[in-house]
Scaffold this motif. Structure first.
Motif, PDB file in Angstrom:
ATOM      1  N   LYS A  40      -3.304  26.864  23.160  1.00  0.00           N
ATOM      2  CA  LYS A  40      -2.876  25.946  22.097  1.00  0.00           C
ATOM      3  C   LYS A  40      -1.385  26.130  21.823  1.00  0.00           C
ATOM      4  O   LYS A  40      -0.663  25.152  21.624  1.00  0.00           O
ATOM      5  N   ASN A  41      -0.922  27.361  21.845  1.00  0.00           N
ATOM      6  CA  ASN A  41       0.497  27.633  21.644  1.00  0.00           C
ATOM      7  C   ASN A  41       1.343  26.983  22.751  1.00  0.00           C
ATOM      8  O   ASN A  41       2.399  26.415  22.477  1.00  0.00           O
ATOM      9  N   ILE A  42       0.877  27.065  23.982  1.00  0.00           N
ATOM     10  CA  ILE A  42       1.589  26.426  25.097  1.00  0.00           C
ATOM     11  C   ILE A  42       1.667  24.921  24.870  1.00  0.00           C
ATOM     12  O   ILE A  42       2.726  24.310  25.012  1.00  0.00           O
ATOM     13  N   LEU A  43       0.545  24.308  24.508  1.00  0.00           N
ATOM     14  CA  LEU A  43       0.525  22.855  24.290  1.00  0.00           C
ATOM     15  C   LEU A  43       1.413  22.456  23.113  1.00  0.00           C
ATOM     16  O   LEU A  43       2.119  21.445  23.172  1.00  0.00           O
ATOM     17  N   ASP A  44       1.392  23.256  22.046  1.00  0.00           N
ATOM     18  CA  ASP A  44       2.203  22.934  20.863  1.00  0.00           C
ATOM     19  C   ASP A  44       3.693  23.158  21.070  1.00  0.00           C
ATOM     20  O   ASP A  44       4.513  22.431  20.519  1.00  0.00           O
ATOM     21  N   ARG A  46       5.327  23.403  24.173  1.00  0.00           N
ATOM     22  CA  ARG A  46       5.926  22.825  25.378  1.00  0.00           C
ATOM     23  C   ARG A  46       5.479  21.389  25.635  1.00  0.00           C
ATOM     24  O   ARG A  46       5.471  20.939  26.772  1.00  0.00           O
ATOM     25  N   TYR A  47       5.095  20.676  24.577  1.00  0.00           N
ATOM     26  CA  TYR A  47       4.626  19.307  24.754  1.00  0.00           C
ATOM     27  C   TYR A  47       5.693  18.401  25.348  1.00  0.00           C
ATOM     28  O   TYR A  47       5.384  17.364  25.926  1.00  0.00           O
ATOM     29  N   GLY A  48       6.962  18.771  25.235  1.00  0.00           N
ATOM     30  CA  GLY A  48       8.056  17.966  25.772  1.00  0.00           C
ATOM     31  C   GLY A  48       8.293  18.209  27.255  1.00  0.00           C
ATOM     32  O   GLY A  48       9.187  17.613  27.843  1.00  0.00           O
ATOM     33  N   GLU A  49       7.502  19.073  27.842  1.00  0.00           N
ATOM     34  CA  GLU A  49       7.606  19.368  29.271  1.00  0.00           C
ATOM     35  C   GLU A  49       6.390  18.795  29.990  1.00  0.00           C
ATOM     36  O   GLU A  49       5.382  18.505  29.381  1.00  0.00           O
ATOM     37  N   ARG A  50       6.516  18.697  31.306  1.00  0.00           N
ATOM     38  CA  ARG A  50       5.354  18.306  32.105  1.00  0.00           C
ATOM     39  C   ARG A  50       4.436  19.527  32.185  1.00  0.00           C
ATOM     40  O   ARG A  50       4.817  20.552  32.713  1.00  0.00           O
ATOM     41  N   ILE A  51       3.258  19.392  31.615  1.00  0.00           N
ATOM     42  CA  ILE A  51       2.301  20.488  31.561  1.00  0.00           C
ATOM     43  C   ILE A  51       1.030  20.037  32.278  1.00  0.00           C
ATOM     44  O   ILE A  51       0.594  18.907  32.108  1.00  0.00           O
ATOM     45  N   PRO A  79      -8.070  19.232  26.298  1.00  0.00           N
ATOM     46  CA  PRO A  79      -6.659  19.650  26.299  1.00  0.00           C
ATOM     47  C   PRO A  79      -5.693  18.485  26.488  1.00  0.00           C
ATOM     48  O   PRO A  79      -4.670  18.410  25.806  1.00  0.00           O
ATOM     49  N   ILE A  80      -6.015  17.544  27.369  1.00  0.00           N
ATOM     50  CA  ILE A  80      -5.092  16.427  27.608  1.00  0.00           C
ATOM     51  C   ILE A  80      -5.027  15.511  26.392  1.00  0.00           C
ATOM     52  O   ILE A  80      -3.946  15.032  26.029  1.00  0.00           O
ATOM     53  N   GLU A  81      -6.151  15.266  25.735  1.00  0.00           N
ATOM     54  CA  GLU A  81      -6.119  14.430  24.528  1.00  0.00           C
ATOM     55  C   GLU A  81      -5.329  15.120  23.417  1.00  0.00           C
ATOM     56  O   GLU A  81      -4.563  14.479  22.703  1.00  0.00           O
ATOM     57  N   TYR A  82      -5.518  16.410  23.277  1.00  0.00           N
ATOM     58  CA  TYR A  82      -4.761  17.174  22.280  1.00  0.00           C
ATOM     59  C   TYR A  82      -3.266  17.064  22.569  1.00  0.00           C
ATOM     60  O   TYR A  82      -2.463  16.821  21.669  1.00  0.00           O
ATOM     61  N   LEU A  83      -2.896  17.237  23.838  1.00  0.00           N
ATOM     62  CA  LEU A  83      -1.490  17.173  24.239  1.00  0.00           C
ATOM     63  C   LEU A  83      -0.907  15.786  23.985  1.00  0.00           C
ATOM     64  O   LEU A  83       0.196  15.661  23.432  1.00  0.00           O
ATOM     65  N   VAL A 109       9.269  13.375  24.828  1.00  0.00           N
ATOM     66  CA  VAL A 109       7.933  13.947  24.643  1.00  0.00           C
ATOM     67  C   VAL A 109       7.144  13.955  25.954  1.00  0.00           C
ATOM     68  O   VAL A 109       5.918  14.051  25.954  1.00  0.00           O
ATOM     69  N   ALA A 110       7.859  13.873  27.066  1.00  0.00           N
ATOM     70  CA  ALA A 110       7.275  13.965  28.413  1.00  0.00           C
ATOM     71  C   ALA A 110       6.268  12.861  28.715  1.00  0.00           C
ATOM     72  O   ALA A 110       5.250  13.088  29.357  1.00  0.00           O
ATOM     73  N   MET A 111       6.561  11.666  28.232  1.00  0.00           N
ATOM     74  CA  MET A 111       5.736  10.502  28.572  1.00  0.00           C
ATOM     75  C   MET A 111       6.663   9.463  29.198  1.00  0.00           C
ATOM     76  O   MET A 111       7.093   8.516  28.535  1.00  0.00           O
ATOM     77  N   GLU A 112       6.968   9.669  30.474  1.00  0.00           N
ATOM     78  CA  GLU A 112       7.957   8.847  31.154  1.00  0.00           C
ATOM     79  C   GLU A 112       7.516   7.398  31.350  1.00  0.00           C
ATOM     80  O   GLU A 112       8.342   6.504  31.439  1.00  0.00           O
ATOM     81  N   ASN A 113       6.220   7.155  31.417  1.00  0.00           N
ATOM     82  CA  ASN A 113       5.710   5.796  31.566  1.00  0.00           C
ATOM     83  C   ASN A 113       5.730   5.136  30.185  1.00  0.00           C
ATOM     84  O   ASN A 113       4.844   5.353  29.358  1.00  0.00           O
ATOM     85  N   VAL A 114       6.748   4.334  29.946  1.00  0.00           N
ATOM     86  CA  VAL A 114       6.969   3.758  28.610  1.00  0.00           C
ATOM     87  C   VAL A 114       5.825   2.830  28.206  1.00  0.00           C
ATOM     88  O   VAL A 114       5.416   2.817  27.040  1.00  0.00           O
ATOM     89  N   SER A 115       5.285   2.067  29.137  1.00  0.00           N
ATOM     90  CA  SER A 115       4.164   1.171  28.804  1.00  0.00           C
ATOM     91  C   SER A 115       2.968   1.969  28.303  1.00  0.00           C
ATOM     92  O   SER A 115       2.325   1.605  27.313  1.00  0.00           O
ATOM     93  N   TYR A 116       2.677   3.064  28.981  1.00  0.00           N
ATOM     94  CA  TYR A 116       1.571   3.922  28.571  1.00  0.00           C
ATOM     95  C   TYR A 116       1.874   4.550  27.207  1.00  0.00           C
ATOM     96  O   TYR A 116       1.008   4.614  26.334  1.00  0.00           O
ATOM     97  N   PHE A 117       3.106   4.990  27.022  1.00  0.00           N
ATOM     98  CA  PHE A 117       3.507   5.569  25.742  1.00  0.00           C
ATOM     99  C   PHE A 117       3.303   4.565  24.606  1.00  0.00           C
ATOM    100  O   PHE A 117       2.710   4.893  23.572  1.00  0.00           O
ATOM    101  N   VAL A 118       3.778   3.340  24.797  1.00  0.00           N
ATOM    102  CA  VAL A 118       3.656   2.310  23.755  1.00  0.00           C
ATOM    103  C   VAL A 118       2.177   2.023  23.464  1.00  0.00           C
ATOM    104  O   VAL A 118       1.778   1.909  22.304  1.00  0.00           O
ATOM    105  N   ARG A 119       1.365   1.940  24.519  1.00  0.00           N
ATOM    106  CA  ARG A 119      -0.064   1.673  24.335  1.00  0.00           C
ATOM    107  C   ARG A 119      -0.731   2.800  23.546  1.00  0.00           C
ATOM    108  O   ARG A 119      -1.467   2.547  22.585  1.00  0.00           O
TER     109      ARG A 119
END
Length: 159
Positions: A40-44, A46-51, A79-83, A109-119
């Protein structure tokens, strides 16, 4: 316990686990394994990195399937939903506090796909990122103005 002990007598091992749970009782809840807190500490942090779960698994030296299963049991989210939720939450704060573009914030926030981010943002907040920024800032300005009015109202005795 080793997997050999479980293989020898799985019923006995299950009964031991149930006994330990019963002994713990509500006033002494079982604590999460150290690696769940580490994950959980890693996810919290390093969320701005590709994990990846593979990367976390290697870092913690724990099987990735075990990590995913125990994380979901403990935090009621994979874990992926939490991230993703952590990333979207951080993006909302950045939208409010900065004038960075949606593309820049998505990358932050490490979400390079902008369409996915917006959705995903729209699914979480019910509005697209730019509308969220505008509405959040307007609401913040209105609340600040209301607090100023309350501060200097006749009832406050400051006039």
């Amino acid at each position: 316990r080793t997997s050999a002990a479980i293989e020898e007598d799985p019923i006995k091992e299950i009964m031991n686990v149930l006994r330990r749970c019963a002994e713990a009782g509500p006033e002494k809840p079982l604590t999460a394994p150290y690696y769940m807190a580490a994950m959980k500490n890693i996810l919290d942090s390093r969320y701005g990195e590709r994990i990846s779960l593979d990367g976390i698994s290697k870092e913690l030296h724990i099987n990735k399937f075990k990590l995913a299963k125990e994380f979901k049991a403990l935090f009621s989210s994979s874990p992926i939903e939490y991230l993703i939720n952590r990333r979207i939450e951080s993006a909302a704060k950045l939208l409010f506090a900065t004038d960075r573009s949606v593309t820049q914030i998505a990358a932050d926030v490490a979400m390079e796909n902008v369409s996915y981010f917006v959705r995903r943002f729209r699914e979480t907040y019910g509005t697209p990122p730019l509308r969220y920024r505008m509405t959040a800032r307007e609401n913040s300005d209105e609340h600040a103005a209301q607090r100023q009015e309350d501060k200097f109202s006749p009832e406050s005795g400051l006039l």
